[in-house]
Design a protein around this motif. Sequence first.
Motif, PDB file in Angstrom:
ATOM      1  N   ILE A 150     -67.781  -6.187  -8.765  1.00 33.48           N
ATOM      2  CA  ILE A 150     -66.626  -6.344  -9.641  1.00 33.48           C
ATOM      3  C   ILE A 150     -65.980  -4.968  -9.778  1.00 33.48           C
ATOM      4  CG2 ILE A 150     -65.782  -7.168 -11.860  1.00 33.48           C
ATOM      5  CD1 ILE A 150     -67.268  -9.280 -10.166  1.00 33.48           C
ATOM      6  N   ILE A 151     -64.748  -4.841  -9.247  1.00 34.82           N
ATOM      7  CA  ILE A 151     -64.070  -3.547  -9.204  1.00 34.82           C
ATOM      8  C   ILE A 151     -62.755  -3.634  -9.961  1.00 34.82           C
ATOM      9  CG2 ILE A 151     -63.122  -1.742  -7.703  1.00 34.82           C
ATOM     10  CD1 ILE A 151     -64.954  -2.718  -5.480  1.00 34.82           C
ATOM     11  N   GLY A 152     -62.483  -2.611 -10.759  1.00 33.50           N
ATOM     12  CA  GLY A 152     -61.262  -2.580 -11.540  1.00 33.50           C
ATOM     13  C   GLY A 152     -60.040  -2.230 -10.701  1.00 33.50           C
ATOM     14  N   THR A 153     -58.870  -2.667 -11.182  1.00 36.12           N
ATOM     15  CA  THR A 153     -57.596  -2.361 -10.516  1.00 36.12           C
ATOM     16  C   THR A 153     -56.594  -1.940 -11.588  1.00 36.12           C
ATOM     17  OG1 THR A 153     -56.602  -4.563 -10.707  1.00 36.12           O
ATOM     18  CG2 THR A 153     -58.133  -4.211  -8.868  1.00 36.12           C
ATOM     19  N   ALA A 154     -55.320  -1.929 -11.232  1.00 35.25           N
ATOM     20  CA  ALA A 154     -54.299  -1.518 -12.204  1.00 35.25           C
ATOM     21  C   ALA A 154     -54.214  -2.452 -13.391  1.00 35.25           C
ATOM     22  CB  ALA A 154     -52.935  -1.430 -11.521  1.00 35.25           C
ATOM     23  N   ASP A 155     -54.533  -3.750 -13.178  1.00 33.65           N
ATOM     24  CA  ASP A 155     -54.324  -4.697 -14.275  1.00 33.65           C
ATOM     25  C   ASP A 155     -55.552  -5.523 -14.654  1.00 33.65           C
ATOM     26  OD1 ASP A 155     -54.315  -6.147 -11.932  1.00 33.65           O
ATOM     27  OD2 ASP A 155     -52.498  -7.289 -12.385  1.00 33.65           O
ATOM     28  N   GLU A 156     -56.435  -5.816 -13.695  1.00 36.31           N
ATOM     29  CA  GLU A 156     -57.604  -6.632 -14.001  1.00 36.31           C
ATOM     30  C   GLU A 156     -58.640  -6.467 -12.898  1.00 36.31           C
ATOM     31  OE1 GLU A 156     -56.567 -11.004 -12.315  1.00 36.31           O
ATOM     32  OE2 GLU A 156     -55.254 -10.330 -13.940  1.00 36.31           O
ATOM     33  N   PRO A 157     -59.914  -6.777 -13.177  1.00 35.37           N
ATOM     34  CA  PRO A 157     -60.938  -6.641 -12.141  1.00 35.37           C
ATOM     35  C   PRO A 157     -60.805  -7.731 -11.077  1.00 35.37           C
ATOM     36  CG  PRO A 157     -61.909  -6.705 -14.351  1.00 35.37           C
ATOM     37  CD  PRO A 157     -60.495  -7.160 -14.479  1.00 35.37           C
ATOM     38  N   LEU A 158     -61.350  -7.436  -9.897  1.00 33.48           N
ATOM     39  CA  LEU A 158     -61.480  -8.421  -8.829  1.00 33.48           C
ATOM     40  C   LEU A 158     -62.900  -8.372  -8.293  1.00 33.48           C
ATOM     41  CD1 LEU A 158     -61.521  -6.596  -6.046  1.00 33.48           C
ATOM     42  CD2 LEU A 158     -59.045  -6.610  -6.344  1.00 33.48           C
ATOM     43  N   CYS A 159     -63.248  -9.353  -7.463  1.00 37.67           N
ATOM     44  CA  CYS A 159     -64.603  -9.419  -6.908  1.00 37.67           C
ATOM     45  C   CYS A 159     -64.544  -9.233  -5.398  1.00 37.67           C
ATOM     46  CB  CYS A 159     -65.250 -10.762  -7.243  1.00 37.67           C
ATOM     47  SG  CYS A 159     -66.929 -10.950  -6.568  1.00 37.67           S
ATOM     48  N   VAL A 160     -65.177  -8.180  -4.912  1.00 40.83           N
ATOM     49  CA  VAL A 160     -65.309  -7.928  -3.472  1.00 40.83           C
ATOM     50  C   VAL A 160     -66.632  -8.524  -3.018  1.00 40.83           C
ATOM     51  CG1 VAL A 160     -65.635  -6.157  -1.707  1.00 40.83           C
ATOM     52  CG2 VAL A 160     -63.905  -5.843  -3.489  1.00 40.83           C
ATOM     53  N   SER A 161     -66.583  -9.409  -2.006  1.00 40.82           N
ATOM     54  CA  SER A 161     -67.803 -10.126  -1.620  1.00 40.82           C
ATOM     55  C   SER A 161     -68.372  -9.750  -0.259  1.00 40.82           C
ATOM     56  CB  SER A 161     -67.543 -11.643  -1.642  1.00 40.82           C
ATOM     57  OG  SER A 161     -66.441 -11.966  -0.824  1.00 40.82           O
ATOM     58  N   LEU A 162     -67.541  -9.210   0.642  1.00 41.20           N
ATOM     59  CA  LEU A 162     -68.031  -8.890   1.987  1.00 41.20           C
ATOM     60  C   LEU A 162     -67.472  -7.547   2.420  1.00 41.20           C
ATOM     61  CD1 LEU A 162     -69.709 -10.171   4.357  1.00 41.20           C
ATOM     62  CD2 LEU A 162     -67.514 -10.911   5.321  1.00 41.20           C
ATOM     63  N   VAL A 163     -68.379  -6.622   2.765  1.00 39.76           N
ATOM     64  CA  VAL A 163     -67.966  -5.275   3.162  1.00 39.76           C
ATOM     65  C   VAL A 163     -68.624  -4.898   4.484  1.00 39.76           C
ATOM     66  CG1 VAL A 163     -67.642  -4.526   0.768  1.00 39.76           C
ATOM     67  CG2 VAL A 163     -69.847  -4.134   1.895  1.00 39.76           C
ATOM     68  N   GLN A 164     -68.137  -3.812   5.073  1.00 42.95           N
ATOM     69  CA  GLN A 164     -68.717  -3.315   6.315  1.00 42.95           C
ATOM     70  C   GLN A 164     -68.739  -1.797   6.285  1.00 42.95           C
ATOM     71  OE1 GLN A 164     -66.678  -4.479   9.902  1.00 42.95           O
ATOM     72  NE2 GLN A 164     -68.315  -3.735  11.237  1.00 42.95           N
ATOM     73  N   LEU A 207     -74.652   1.229  -7.068  1.00 43.98           N
ATOM     74  CA  LEU A 207     -73.246   1.599  -7.227  1.00 43.98           C
ATOM     75  C   LEU A 207     -72.616   1.169  -8.529  1.00 43.98           C
ATOM     76  CD1 LEU A 207     -71.613   1.118  -3.709  1.00 43.98           C
ATOM     77  CD2 LEU A 207     -72.662   3.130  -4.726  1.00 43.98           C
ATOM     78  N   SER A 208     -73.361   0.527  -9.405  1.00 46.17           N
ATOM     79  CA  SER A 208     -72.790   0.135 -10.692  1.00 46.17           C
ATOM     80  C   SER A 208     -72.270   1.398 -11.404  1.00 46.17           C
ATOM     81  CB  SER A 208     -73.840  -0.562 -11.545  1.00 46.17           C
ATOM     82  OG  SER A 208     -73.245  -1.039 -12.720  1.00 46.17           O
ATOM     83  N   GLY A 209     -71.004   1.394 -11.769  1.00 41.61           N
ATOM     84  CA  GLY A 209     -70.373   2.536 -12.389  1.00 41.61           C
ATOM     85  C   GLY A 209     -69.730   3.507 -11.420  1.00 41.61           C
ATOM     86  N   TYR A 210     -69.869   3.247 -10.110  1.00 35.53           N
ATOM     87  CA  TYR A 210     -69.299   4.140  -9.089  1.00 35.53           C
ATOM     88  C   TYR A 210     -67.770   4.088  -9.136  1.00 35.53           C
ATOM     89  CZ  TYR A 210     -68.465   6.271  -4.507  1.00 35.53           C
ATOM     90  OH  TYR A 210     -68.029   7.077  -3.478  1.00 35.53           O
ATOM     91  N   GLN A 211     -67.139   5.235  -8.894  1.00 35.70           N
ATOM     92  CA  GLN A 211     -65.688   5.300  -8.904  1.00 35.70           C
ATOM     93  C   GLN A 211     -65.156   5.462  -7.475  1.00 35.70           C
ATOM     94  OE1 GLN A 211     -63.638   5.156 -11.797  1.00 35.70           O
ATOM     95  NE2 GLN A 211     -61.964   4.967 -10.312  1.00 35.70           N
ATOM     96  N   PHE A 212     -64.480   4.436  -6.967  1.00 35.93           N
ATOM     97  CA  PHE A 212     -63.856   4.540  -5.647  1.00 35.93           C
ATOM     98  C   PHE A 212     -62.575   5.359  -5.746  1.00 35.93           C
ATOM     99  CE2 PHE A 212     -66.391   0.700  -4.664  1.00 35.93           C
ATOM    100  CZ  PHE A 212     -66.970   1.127  -3.477  1.00 35.93           C
TER     101      PHE A 212
END
Length: 313
Positions: free
Chosen positions: A276-290, A308-313
């Motif tokens: 669950i990652i924050g954005t300009a207006d609301e969080p979204l859920c990223v499910s698949l990464v590489q 990575l909980s609390g990590y800042q991209f």
Amino acid sequence: MSLRIVFAGTPDFSVAPLKALIESEHDVVAVYTQPDRPAGRGRKLTASPVKQVALEQNIAVYQPLSLKDPDAQSELKALDADIMIVVAYGLILPQRVLDMPKFGCLNIHASLLPRWRGAAPIQRAIESGDKETGITIMQMDAGLDTGDMLYKLHTNINADDSAQTLHDRLSTLGCEALLATLRQLETNSLSPEKQDESLVTYAEKLNKAEAEINWQQPAQMIVRKIQAFNPYPVAFTHFEDKPLRIWQARLLNDDEKSQYQNQAGKVIALSKQGMIIGTADEPLCVSLVQPAVKKAMSAYDFAQARQLSGYQF
């Protein structure tokens, strides 16, 4: 009436229409496609998907570097085609070529013209949040997707569509639209329609730089980009100075959103469904990464292993 058809196309999107023509009552007398290109880690010369189908069907294949070349034009003229069908071919057709076949050249375009003329109509439609798109069969002229419209089929763009799923659906739709257009041609019942220039939009070619995610943008804009750039060039962010590709993400529903405090670019929480990652207006859920030089994997597994909980991209 059986038409003598020259087919011009190169990528996967062109394969289904070519197969549909081969299986029809018409006669595909030749296939034009881009020259073989290096592909894969070994950079081995590889035939286009269209060429592979043509060879399997024992259809003559032509691969000129340009159709402006007089010798290439003479070869094409000698085929004495009734019509040329062009689907994501990748070469410019000069006016002399457009005029060669008895019924000219038809193009299968993956948008509802005049919206999204240009190179990347599927991706730009998703990225822009369009609710529908479709196929336009167009009588080609010398401009960029400017010819008269002959036939259209519509399809909705679903909330979970990626460029790949929409590509596959439109390729199938293109077959249906093409065969219907040829039937109308045979019965002399086509009704060409001029494009309204006031409604034109352009689908600029994709580039890798624009695939980088800006977490300061709204969640919906980010999710659309991730979907539009799957499977190419694939949206990405940076993790430990290396690109982290993001293949899948979704918006949260109201109940889910109420659980989290939003902060742009921050991994607010981990769930079995992903990060669950924050954005300009609301969080979204990223499910698949590489991760770099690795295969695609669950975003939850990736984040859990690296705490990575609390990590800042």
